[in-house]
Design a protein around this motif. Sequence first.
Motif, short mmCIF file in Angstrom:
data_model
loop_
_atom_site.label_atom_id
_atom_site.label_comp_id
_atom_site.label_asym_id
_atom_site.label_seq_id
_atom_site.Cartn_x
_atom_site.Cartn_y
_atom_site.Cartn_z
N ILE A 1 8.77 -19.94 49.82
CA ILE A 1 9.24 -19.29 48.47
C ILE A 1 8.25 -18.20 48.04
O ILE A 1 7.10 -18.02 48.70
N VAL B 1 4.51 -25.77 46.07
CA VAL B 1 4.99 -26.34 47.50
C VAL B 1 4.08 -27.89 47.41
O VAL B 1 3.06 -27.80 47.15
N ASP C 1 3.43 -30.67 49.65
CA ASP C 1 3.45 -31.02 51.12
C ASP C 1 2.63 -32.32 51.41
O ASP C 1 1.99 -32.86 50.57
N ARG D 1 -0.02 -35.62 60.90
CA ARG D 1 -0.87 -36.40 60.44
C ARG D 1 -0.04 -37.72 59.79
O ARG D 1 -0.93 -38.77 59.95
N LYS E 1 9.78 -28.09 47.30
CA LYS E 1 9.46 -26.60 46.73
C LYS E 1 10.06 -26.49 45.65
O LYS E 1 11.35 -26.54 45.51
N ASN F 1 0.37 -26.83 46.90
CA ASN F 1 -0.01 -25.52 47.17
C ASN F 1 0.87 -24.49 45.98
O ASN F 1 2.08 -24.73 45.83
N VAL G 1 2.17 -20.96 45.20
CA VAL G 1 2.31 -19.89 45.82
C VAL G 1 2.77 -18.65 45.08
O VAL G 1 3.61 -18.78 43.88
N ALA H 1 2.19 -15.91 48.94
CA ALA H 1 0.74 -16.20 49.63
C ALA H 1 0.57 -17.62 48.93
O ALA H 1 0.48 -17.66 47.45
N VAL H 2 0.05 -18.62 49.47
CA VAL H 2 -0.58 -19.63 49.00
C VAL H 2 -2.09 -19.06 48.36
O VAL H 2 -3.08 -18.76 48.83
#
Length: 153
Positions: A10, A15, A17, A51, A59, A83, A85, A89-90
Motif C-alpha cells: 500500500i 498494515v 501483520d 512464526r 491493510k 506497521n 506506511v 515505506a514502513v
Amino acid sequence: MERELKVKPIRNGTVIDHIAGGQALNVLKILGISGTTDASVSVVMNVPSKRLGKKDIVKVEERELGEDEVNKIALIAPSATINIVREYAVVEKFEVDLPCEIMGVVRCQNPSCISNTQEPIKSRMLVKRKNPVLLRCVYCEQPLTERIADYLI
Ligand code: CTP
C-alpha cells in the motif's frame, strides 16, 4: 516462483501483520470496520507464517491507526505487529500491547451485570493477565478468558 505476493503493497496507511490465523474479521470489528464502509481495506487470511504457522494480514489504506486504537487488537491477536506506511515505506512498527483497562469493546458475560441492562453504562474490563488474556468486569467482577471474540461489542 517460490514466493507469491497475495496483496500488493500500500502507499499510505496501516498494515496489521502477524494476526493469528482466522482472526482478521474480529480485528476489523475491533477497528469499527464492519457492515457498510468507505474504507479501502485488504484482508489476507490463513497464509503460511514462520512464526505462527498460519497468519492473517489486514491493510487499511489512508488511515494511520493510533496506539490506543490498535492495542485492543491484542485481545484476540496478541502477536500482531502494526506497521505505519507512508509513500510505500514502513515508517513506524510496533507490537500491540494491551492497556490495563478496556472500555466499550468487550461485553460482560454475566447477563445481570449492570453493563448489560438498559442503563447507559459502557462496559469496562480490567486486564488481569495478557497472555492468555484474562479480563475482569469492573462492575460485577465476572472473569472472561475464553472465546473473547464472541463477546466483542
Ligand atoms: N507493507 C505493505 N505496503 C508497503 C510496505 C509494507 O503492505 N508499502 C506490508 C508488508 O507486506 C508486510 C508489512 O507491511 O506485511 C511489514 O512490512 P516490512 O516491515 O517491510 O516486512 P517485514 O520486514 O517482513 O516485517 P516483520 O519483520 O514485521 O515481519
